[in-house]
Write a protein that holds these residues in place. Structure first.
Motif, PDB file in Angstrom:
ATOM      1  N   ASN A   1       0.762  -1.093  -0.029  1.00  0.00           N
ATOM      2  CA  ASN A   1       0.228   0.015  -0.007  1.00  0.00           C
ATOM      3  C   ASN A   1       0.862   1.135  -0.052  1.00  0.00           C
ATOM      4  O   ASN A   1       1.961   1.150   0.746  1.00  0.00           O
ATOM      5  CB  ASN A   1      -0.958  -0.103   1.190  1.00  0.00           C
ATOM      6  CG  ASN A   1      -1.879  -0.765   1.199  1.00  0.00           C
ATOM      7  OD1 ASN A   1      -2.441  -1.442  -0.021  1.00  0.00           O
ATOM      8  ND2 ASN A   1      -2.357  -1.606   2.320  1.00  0.00           N
ATOM      9  N   GLY A   2       0.557   2.164  -0.789  1.00  0.00           N
ATOM     10  CA  GLY A   2       1.264   3.420  -0.715  1.00  0.00           C
ATOM     11  C   GLY A   2       2.691   3.272  -1.745  1.00  0.00           C
ATOM     12  O   GLY A   2       3.312   4.292  -1.818  1.00  0.00           O
ATOM     13  N   ALA A   3       2.643   2.038  -2.684  1.00  0.00           N
ATOM     14  CA  ALA A   3       3.844   1.970  -3.233  1.00  0.00           C
ATOM     15  C   ALA A   3       3.848   3.129  -4.564  1.00  0.00           C
ATOM     16  O   ALA A   3       5.090   3.265  -5.110  1.00  0.00           O
ATOM     17  CB  ALA A   3       4.067   0.775  -3.497  1.00  0.00           C
ATOM     18  N   GLY A   4       2.821   3.320  -5.198  1.00  0.00           N
ATOM     19  CA  GLY A   4       2.441   4.269  -6.156  1.00  0.00           C
ATOM     20  C   GLY A   4       1.830   3.475  -7.345  1.00  0.00           C
ATOM     21  O   GLY A   4       1.945   3.948  -8.661  1.00  0.00           O
ATOM     22  N   LYS A   5       1.351   2.145  -7.105  1.00  0.00           N
ATOM     23  CA  LYS A   5       0.904   1.290  -8.184  1.00  0.00           C
ATOM     24  C   LYS A   5      -0.430   2.062  -8.695  1.00  0.00           C
ATOM     25  O   LYS A   5      -0.496   2.228 -10.147  1.00  0.00           O
ATOM     26  CB  LYS A   5       0.105  -0.015  -7.373  1.00  0.00           C
ATOM     27  CG  LYS A   5       1.266  -0.593  -6.857  1.00  0.00           C
ATOM     28  CD  LYS A   5       0.819  -1.953  -6.557  1.00  0.00           C
ATOM     29  CE  LYS A   5      -0.268  -2.160  -5.589  1.00  0.00           C
ATOM     30  NZ  LYS A   5      -0.315  -1.505  -4.461  1.00  0.00           N
ATOM     31  N   SER A   6      -1.310   2.510  -8.030  1.00  0.00           N
ATOM     32  CA  SER A   6      -2.806   3.270  -8.621  1.00  0.00           C
ATOM     33  C   SER A   6      -2.141   4.536  -9.176  1.00  0.00           C
ATOM     34  O   SER A   6      -2.866   4.951 -10.153  1.00  0.00           O
ATOM     35  CB  SER A   6      -3.434   3.467  -7.582  1.00  0.00           C
ATOM     36  OG  SER A   6      -4.171   2.293  -7.137  1.00  0.00           O
ATOM     37  N   THR A   7      -1.177   5.391  -8.691  1.00  0.00           N
ATOM     38  CA  THR A   7      -0.860   6.543  -9.368  1.00  0.00           C
ATOM     39  C   THR A   7      -0.239   6.347 -10.551  1.00  0.00           C
ATOM     40  O   THR A   7      -0.522   6.999 -11.665  1.00  0.00           O
ATOM     41  CB  THR A   7       0.234   7.308  -8.201  1.00  0.00           C
ATOM     42  OG1 THR A   7      -0.226   7.554  -7.287  1.00  0.00           O
ATOM     43  CG2 THR A   7       0.620   8.604  -8.969  1.00  0.00           C
ATOM     44  N   THR A   8       0.612   5.071 -10.969  1.00  0.00           N
ATOM     45  CA  THR A   8       1.191   4.783 -12.102  1.00  0.00           C
ATOM     46  C   THR A   8       0.149   4.328 -13.301  1.00  0.00           C
ATOM     47  O   THR A   8      -0.035   4.935 -14.279  1.00  0.00           O
ATOM     48  CB  THR A   8       2.124   3.562 -11.935  1.00  0.00           C
ATOM     49  OG1 THR A   8       3.171   3.924 -10.934  1.00  0.00           O
ATOM     50  CG2 THR A   8       2.557   2.879 -13.286  1.00  0.00           C
ATOM     51  N   LEU A   9      -1.024   3.423 -12.652  1.00  0.00           N
ATOM     52  CA  LEU A   9      -2.027   3.269 -13.477  1.00  0.00           C
ATOM     53  C   LEU A   9      -2.901   4.632 -14.209  1.00  0.00           C
ATOM     54  O   LEU A   9      -3.369   4.642 -15.362  1.00  0.00           O
ATOM     55  CB  LEU A   9      -2.919   2.243 -12.759  1.00  0.00           C
ATOM     56  CG  LEU A   9      -2.398   0.735 -12.519  1.00  0.00           C
ATOM     57  CD1 LEU A   9      -3.573  -0.028 -12.010  1.00  0.00           C
ATOM     58  CD2 LEU A   9      -1.755   0.578 -13.680  1.00  0.00           C
ATOM     59  N   LYS A  10      -3.061   5.493 -13.071  1.00  0.00           N
ATOM     60  CA  LYS A  10      -3.833   6.804 -13.505  1.00  0.00           C
ATOM     61  C   LYS A  10      -2.886   7.404 -14.575  1.00  0.00           C
ATOM     62  O   LYS A  10      -3.649   8.133 -15.354  1.00  0.00           O
ATOM     63  CB  LYS A  10      -4.215   7.319 -12.058  1.00  0.00           C
ATOM     64  CG  LYS A  10      -5.364   6.816 -11.293  1.00  0.00           C
ATOM     65  CD  LYS A  10      -5.476   7.667  -9.973  1.00  0.00           C
ATOM     66  CE  LYS A  10      -6.467   7.003  -9.195  1.00  0.00           C
ATOM     67  NZ  LYS A  10      -6.681   7.469  -7.810  1.00  0.00           N
ATOM     68  N   MET A  11      -1.703   7.478 -14.333  1.00  0.00           N
ATOM     69  CA  MET A  11      -0.791   8.230 -15.355  1.00  0.00           C
ATOM     70  C   MET A  11      -1.143   7.507 -16.745  1.00  0.00           C
ATOM     71  O   MET A  11      -1.202   8.009 -17.767  1.00  0.00           O
ATOM     72  CB  MET A  11       0.525   8.371 -15.141  1.00  0.00           C
ATOM     73  CG  MET A  11       0.836   9.363 -13.846  1.00  0.00           C
ATOM     74  SD  MET A  11       2.625   9.782 -13.492  1.00  0.00           S
ATOM     75  CE  MET A  11       3.057   8.245 -12.690  1.00  0.00           C
TER      76      MET A  11
END
Length: 326
Positions: free
Chosen positions: A36-46
């Motif tokens: 959690n908080g690793a940056g996965k969802s942010t990466t997918l959103k980009m």
């Protein structure tokens, strides 16, 4: 199919994604792993164009996502972790509405909706209100909207979350089937699903890409190649007291395993023989050894080892403000 170069996203002083680069080849299923908080969802959103990166570039099927956004986004189908559904609509009404939003020509909409209804196997539920569907069927409707227009790239954010075991099996089968005709990247916390579904695994920690390889090639990344599993006729805390401090055992995990017994996993240096010491200690304490044997490291073992190795490089956790999932 997809080329990501130097992708970075900062929120004030917090760097959520830190200069990651990778490529996605056509017709492959990729798993994106990380705590959690690793940056996965942010990466997918980009990757979907929902977030604009601070630095870096994304090219999808030859189109720069930020210079040719419309052409690039036509190549993408996206299922967020929480599908953007309208509970007062039926699946067919919702899919028809989304086909219009996606500017699918009016004369082709019914055919496109019929096609995704068939592919996701929601035909028997297509005229029920979405609010009355199970979590599994809700996820299927979300995937159906992502499939509208048959984009070559599917991006799925935690598609298995909240599903019961039967629904997970059904979703796994669906993703495998879709992988025959689409490039798929999905994030997940269910490591067993990643190992069963994915041809390639990307592991991200504290915004950095720390591994990118085939699932069956990840074993060499792990520092702890050998693992001893022991089932013992005693409580977990008793086994902990007896087994702690064994030379060459670098990490030990002990968990209850039925009434009055536990299982200890001892991670030790490759080639080290620790079985004799374990037997001597347990026998001397009068505890019954129910089962003992070596086993190979699983994807979960590799994942935990990589995260541990990454932290021991001296990195400090990213400062995150305002909470929120990234």
């Amino acid at each position: 199919m997809v080329t990501v170069t130097g992708l970075t996203k900062r929120f004030g002083e917090n760097t959520a994604v830190d200069h990651i680069s990778f490529t996605l080849q056509p017709g492959q299923i990729y798993g994106l792993l990380g705590p959690n908080g690793a940056g996965k969802s942010t990466t997918l959103k980009m990757l979907t164009g929902c977030f604009f990166p601070t630095e870096g570039s994304i090219t999808i099927d030859g189109h720069d996502l930020f210079q040719e956004p419309e052409a690039a986004k036509r190549c993408i189908g996206y299922l967020p972790e929480i599908p953007p559904l309208y509970p007062s609509m039926t699946p067919r009404e919702y899919l028809s509405f989304m086909a219009e939003i996606k500017e699918i020509p009016k004369g082709e909409r019914k055919r496109c909706v019929d096609e995704v209804v068939e592919k996701t196997r929601i035909g028997q539920m297509q005229d029920r209100l979405i609010r009355h569907l199970s979590k599994g069927y809700t996820q299927r409707v979300g995937i159906a909207q992502a499939l509208l227009g048959m984009p070559p790239l599917l991006i799925l954010d935690e598609p298995m979350v909240g599903l019961d075991p039967t629904q997970i099996v059904e979703m796994r089968s669906l993703v495998k089937e879709l992988g025959k005709s689409h490039t798929i990247i999905f994030s997940s916390h269910i490591l067993s699903e990643v190992s069963m579904l994915c041809s390639q695994v990307l592991i991200i920690d504290q915004g950095k890409l720390i591994a990118n390889d085939r699932a069956d090639n990840l074993q060499p990344y792990a520092k702890r190649q050998d693992l001893l599993s022991v089932t013992i006729g005693c409580l977990a805390e008793e086994a902990q007291a007896v087994l702690q401090g064994i030379a060459q055992v670098e990490r030990m995990e002990i968990s209850p395993d039925g009434e009055g017994q536990c299982t200890a996993l001892l991670y030790h240096a490759k080639g080290a023989d620790v079985q004799g010491e374990v037997f001597t200690r347990l026998h001397g304490a009068g505890y019954k050894i129910i089962q003992m044997g070596a086993r190979s490291a699983s994807l979960e073992d590799v994942f935990l080892s990589l995260l541990d190795r990454d932290k021991k490089k001296g990195k400090q956790p990213s400062r995150r403000k305002g909470g929120g999932k990234q």
